[in-house]
Structure formats: structure tokens, C-alpha cells
Design a protein around this motif. Structure first.
Motif, PDB file in Angstrom:
ATOM      1  N   TYR A  24      71.194  -8.060 -31.166  1.00  0.00           N
ATOM      2  CA  TYR A  24      71.450  -8.908 -29.999  1.00  0.00           C
ATOM      3  C   TYR A  24      71.280 -10.390 -30.337  1.00  0.00           C
ATOM      4  O   TYR A  24      72.061 -11.232 -29.890  1.00  0.00           O
ATOM      5  CB  TYR A  24      70.515  -8.539 -28.844  1.00  0.00           C
ATOM      6  N   ILE A  25      70.256 -10.708 -31.114  1.00  0.00           N
ATOM      7  CA  ILE A  25      70.039 -12.105 -31.489  1.00  0.00           C
ATOM      8  C   ILE A  25      71.238 -12.626 -32.276  1.00  0.00           C
ATOM      9  O   ILE A  25      71.732 -13.731 -32.027  1.00  0.00           O
ATOM     10  CB  ILE A  25      68.718 -12.260 -32.274  1.00  0.00           C
ATOM     11  N   GLU A  26      71.729 -11.816 -33.203  1.00  0.00           N
ATOM     12  CA  GLU A  26      72.920 -12.218 -33.960  1.00  0.00           C
ATOM     13  C   GLU A  26      74.122 -12.423 -33.036  1.00  0.00           C
ATOM     14  O   GLU A  26      74.888 -13.368 -33.208  1.00  0.00           O
ATOM     15  CB  GLU A  26      73.239 -11.176 -35.023  1.00  0.00           C
ATOM     16  N   ALA A  27      74.267 -11.571 -32.047  1.00  0.00           N
ATOM     17  CA  ALA A  27      75.371 -11.720 -31.091  1.00  0.00           C
ATOM     18  C   ALA A  27      75.254 -13.024 -30.309  1.00  0.00           C
ATOM     19  O   ALA A  27      76.253 -13.726 -30.097  1.00  0.00           O
ATOM     20  CB  ALA A  27      75.415 -10.518 -30.145  1.00  0.00           C
ATOM     21  N   ALA A  55      54.690 -14.900 -27.430  1.00  0.00           N
ATOM     22  CA  ALA A  55      56.062 -14.607 -27.011  1.00  0.00           C
ATOM     23  C   ALA A  55      56.241 -13.108 -26.815  1.00  0.00           C
ATOM     24  O   ALA A  55      55.643 -12.307 -27.531  1.00  0.00           O
ATOM     25  CB  ALA A  55      57.046 -15.124 -28.044  1.00  0.00           C
ATOM     26  N   THR A  56      57.081 -12.762 -25.843  1.00  0.00           N
ATOM     27  CA  THR A  56      57.345 -11.361 -25.540  1.00  0.00           C
ATOM     28  C   THR A  56      58.854 -11.151 -25.428  1.00  0.00           C
ATOM     29  O   THR A  56      59.507 -11.799 -24.613  1.00  0.00           O
ATOM     30  CB  THR A  56      56.678 -10.940 -24.221  1.00  0.00           C
ATOM     31  N   PRO A  57      59.391 -10.235 -26.240  1.00  0.00           N
ATOM     32  CA  PRO A  57      60.813  -9.899 -26.118  1.00  0.00           C
ATOM     33  C   PRO A  57      61.009  -8.734 -25.144  1.00  0.00           C
ATOM     34  O   PRO A  57      60.208  -7.799 -25.099  1.00  0.00           O
ATOM     35  CB  PRO A  57      61.198  -9.486 -27.539  1.00  0.00           C
ATOM     36  N   TYR A  58      62.085  -8.810 -24.364  1.00  0.00           N
ATOM     37  CA  TYR A  58      62.438  -7.742 -23.426  1.00  0.00           C
ATOM     38  C   TYR A  58      63.913  -7.404 -23.617  1.00  0.00           C
ATOM     39  O   TYR A  58      64.732  -8.298 -23.819  1.00  0.00           O
ATOM     40  CB  TYR A  58      62.267  -8.196 -21.975  1.00  0.00           C
ATOM     41  N   PHE A  59      64.229  -6.128 -23.506  1.00  0.00           N
ATOM     42  CA  PHE A  59      65.623  -5.739 -23.372  1.00  0.00           C
ATOM     43  C   PHE A  59      65.970  -5.807 -21.896  1.00  0.00           C
ATOM     44  O   PHE A  59      65.135  -5.507 -21.031  1.00  0.00           O
ATOM     45  CB  PHE A  59      65.874  -4.312 -23.868  1.00  0.00           C
ATOM     46  N   ILE A  60      67.189  -6.187 -21.602  1.00  0.00           N
ATOM     47  CA  ILE A  60      67.715  -6.114 -20.250  1.00  0.00           C
ATOM     48  C   ILE A  60      68.424  -4.766 -20.176  1.00  0.00           C
ATOM     49  O   ILE A  60      69.277  -4.475 -21.005  1.00  0.00           O
ATOM     50  CB  ILE A  60      68.690  -7.268 -19.960  1.00  0.00           C
ATOM     51  N   LYS A  61      68.042  -3.970 -19.195  1.00  0.00           N
ATOM     52  CA  LYS A  61      68.644  -2.648 -19.062  1.00  0.00           C
ATOM     53  C   LYS A  61      69.291  -2.496 -17.695  1.00  0.00           C
ATOM     54  O   LYS A  61      68.757  -2.927 -16.682  1.00  0.00           O
ATOM     55  CB  LYS A  61      67.595  -1.548 -19.256  1.00  0.00           C
ATOM     56  N   ARG A  62      70.452  -1.861 -17.713  1.00  0.00           N
ATOM     57  CA  ARG A  62      71.128  -1.433 -16.499  1.00  0.00           C
ATOM     58  C   ARG A  62      71.003   0.077 -16.509  1.00  0.00           C
ATOM     59  O   ARG A  62      71.569   0.730 -17.383  1.00  0.00           O
ATOM     60  CB  ARG A  62      72.594  -1.853 -16.504  1.00  0.00           C
ATOM     61  N   ILE A  67      71.776  -3.896 -22.147  1.00  0.00           N
ATOM     62  CA  ILE A  67      72.932  -4.781 -21.969  1.00  0.00           C
ATOM     63  C   ILE A  67      72.620  -6.225 -22.357  1.00  0.00           C
ATOM     64  O   ILE A  67      73.444  -7.108 -22.151  1.00  0.00           O
ATOM     65  CB  ILE A  67      73.467  -4.711 -20.521  1.00  0.00           C
ATOM     66  N   GLY A  68      71.434  -6.462 -22.912  1.00  0.00           N
ATOM     67  CA  GLY A  68      71.071  -7.813 -23.325  1.00  0.00           C
ATOM     68  C   GLY A  68      69.597  -7.899 -23.637  1.00  0.00           C
ATOM     69  O   GLY A  68      68.900  -6.880 -23.725  1.00  0.00           O
ATOM     70  N   TYR A  69      69.128  -9.125 -23.783  1.00  0.00           N
ATOM     71  CA  TYR A  69      67.705  -9.343 -24.060  1.00  0.00           C
ATOM     72  C   TYR A  69      67.293 -10.727 -23.595  1.00  0.00           C
ATOM     73  O   TYR A  69      68.112 -11.610 -23.352  1.00  0.00           O
ATOM     74  CB  TYR A  69      67.402  -9.168 -25.550  1.00  0.00           C
ATOM     75  N   ASP A  88      63.107 -18.586 -24.010  1.00  0.00           N
ATOM     76  CA  ASP A  88      63.523 -18.974 -25.353  1.00  0.00           C
ATOM     77  C   ASP A  88      64.945 -18.523 -25.635  1.00  0.00           C
ATOM     78  O   ASP A  88      65.740 -19.282 -26.179  1.00  0.00           O
ATOM     79  CB  ASP A  88      62.558 -18.371 -26.375  1.00  0.00           C
ATOM     80  N   GLU A  89      65.258 -17.300 -25.283  1.00  0.00           N
ATOM     81  CA  GLU A  89      66.603 -16.786 -25.473  1.00  0.00           C
ATOM     82  C   GLU A  89      66.932 -15.844 -24.327  1.00  0.00           C
ATOM     83  O   GLU A  89      66.069 -15.071 -23.905  1.00  0.00           O
ATOM     84  CB  GLU A  89      66.726 -16.055 -26.817  1.00  0.00           C
ATOM     85  N   LEU A  90      68.146 -15.936 -23.842  1.00  0.00           N
ATOM     86  CA  LEU A  90      68.628 -15.054 -22.776  1.00  0.00           C
ATOM     87  C   LEU A  90      70.069 -14.711 -23.102  1.00  0.00           C
ATOM     88  O   LEU A  90      70.909 -15.606 -23.248  1.00  0.00           O
ATOM     89  CB  LEU A  90      68.545 -15.753 -21.416  1.00  0.00           C
ATOM     90  N   TYR A  91      70.339 -13.418 -23.256  1.00  0.00           N
ATOM     91  CA  TYR A  91      71.674 -12.977 -23.630  1.00  0.00           C
ATOM     92  C   TYR A  91      72.027 -11.721 -22.846  1.00  0.00           C
ATOM     93  O   TYR A  91      71.261 -10.759 -22.816  1.00  0.00           O
ATOM     94  CB  TYR A  91      71.728 -12.675 -25.133  1.00  0.00           C
ATOM     95  N   VAL A  92      73.198 -11.761 -22.229  1.00  0.00           N
ATOM     96  CA  VAL A  92      73.767 -10.602 -21.545  1.00  0.00           C
ATOM     97  C   VAL A  92      75.121 -10.343 -22.182  1.00  0.00           C
ATOM     98  O   VAL A  92      75.902 -11.289 -22.388  1.00  0.00           O
ATOM     99  CB  VAL A  92      73.916 -10.868 -20.028  1.00  0.00           C
ATOM    100  N   GLU A  93      75.396  -9.091 -22.516  1.00  0.00           N
ATOM    101  CA  GLU A  93      76.677  -8.749 -23.117  1.00  0.00           C
ATOM    102  C   GLU A  93      77.817  -9.263 -22.234  1.00  0.00           C
ATOM    103  O   GLU A  93      77.729  -9.223 -21.005  1.00  0.00           O
ATOM    104  CB  GLU A  93      76.799  -7.237 -23.311  1.00  0.00           C
ATOM    105  N   SER A  94      78.880  -9.725 -22.875  1.00  0.00           N
ATOM    106  CA  SER A  94      79.958 -10.417 -22.161  1.00  0.00           C
ATOM    107  C   SER A  94      80.553  -9.599 -21.015  1.00  0.00           C
ATOM    108  O   SER A  94      80.859 -10.152 -19.960  1.00  0.00           O
ATOM    109  CB  SER A  94      81.061 -10.844 -23.135  1.00  0.00           C
TER     110      SER A  94
END
Length: 153
Positions: A24-27, A55-62, A67-69, A88-94
Motif C-alpha cells: 500500500y505504501i508503494e501504491a 506511530a500506529t499503522p491501520y488498514f482501512i477495511k470495508r 481497501i487502504g491504510y 502521516d499517510e492516508l491512502y484509499v484504493e482508487s
């Protein structure tokens, strides 16, 4: 078709899920065209898992689908009155963008920040990322008047 609302939630990333997080980070970095940062992913993820207090990483789940992190980083700011949570980073698949997922996740981020006693929530976008800027403005974030500087070590 059901009228039930799809569950969107944050789920903490575990050490065994680092490969998925790195993907996900690479994406995100490819999306932002931040190719220079790509060389730091491995070290950054390893550091992330060693510094869970910061810092705490989370996956975003549907439902059960990733579907992101998002990575939430904590720091103290005298100027802001104490603990500040940095998105720090927020990414949702397109294919899931512009569907209300960001706002649903932000509600959960706000809850986490309040539970941890944060005084401020902070986010940063690239100057060209108009969509991200509009997103944060729509949630009542204010532009920070400061110029940021950095010194790689």
C-alpha cells in the motif's frame, strides 16, 4: 439490494502483515509520484514497528476487505497545547475514492485522537494534490500558515 450501510473501519496492522502494508505504501508513493521516498519504505516500515509508541499503522477495511491504510503519528507540541496526532499517510484504493470512505475513516481518526487526549489533528498534502486539500478543507481543517523545512540525517 440491501440498504444496510457498509461497515468501514480501521484495523491495526500487525507485524505479520508488513508485506501488505508495504504494498500500500508503494501504491501511495507511485500515486503521488514520490519516487525518491520509495527507497525508504523498507527502513520506514521496520522503524514503524519498532516505535509503536510514536506511530500506529491501520488498514482501512470495508467489511473484511482491505481497501487502504493510514498511519497516525504522535508528537508533543507546546504551541498546540500538547499531544498532536499527525495523519502521516492516508491512502484509499482508487476504486473506493469519492464514496464517503475518507469521511467515515476521519470520524474514527477523530475518535482515536480524542481518546488519546490529543489537542490537535494535523495533516499535510502535496501542493498539487487539490483533491486531498479539498477533502481536508471539507472536514474543517485549516491551512497551516507555516513553511515546513526538513534536514535528512
Amino acid at each position: 439490494m440491501s440498504n444496510e450501510k457498509t461497515e468501514i473501519r480501521l484495523v491495526r496492522v500487525h507485524a505479520t502483515e508488513m508485506a501488505a502494508l508495504k504494498d500500500y505504501i508503494e501504491a501511495l508513493y507511485r500515486h503521488d509520484e514520490d519516487f525518491d521516498a520509495m527507497v525508504n519504505i523498507e527502513a520506514g516500515v521496520q522503524s514503524l514497528m519498532r516505535n509503536e509508541v510514536l506511530a500506529t499503522p491501520y488498514f482501512i477495511k470495508r467489511e473484511e476487505e482491505r481497501i487502504g491504510y493510514v498511519i497516525l503519528t504522535r508528537y508533543h507540541s507546546v504551541e498546540k497545547g500538547g499531544l498532536t496526532i499527525y495523519i502521516d499517510e492516508l491512502y484509499v484504493e482508487s476504486q473506493f475514492r469519492r464514496s464517503g470512505i475518507g469521511k467515515a475513516i476521519m470520524e474514527q481518526i477523530l475518535l482515536i485522537a480524542r481518546e488519546q487526549g490529543a489537542k490537535h489533528l494535523w495533516a499535510q498534502t502535496e501542493p498539487y494534490n487539490q483533491a486531498a486539500q479539498a477533502f481536508f478543507l471539507s472536514l474543517n481543517f485549516r491551512p497551516d500558515p507555516n513553511k515546513n523545512f526538513e534536514l535528512p540525517l
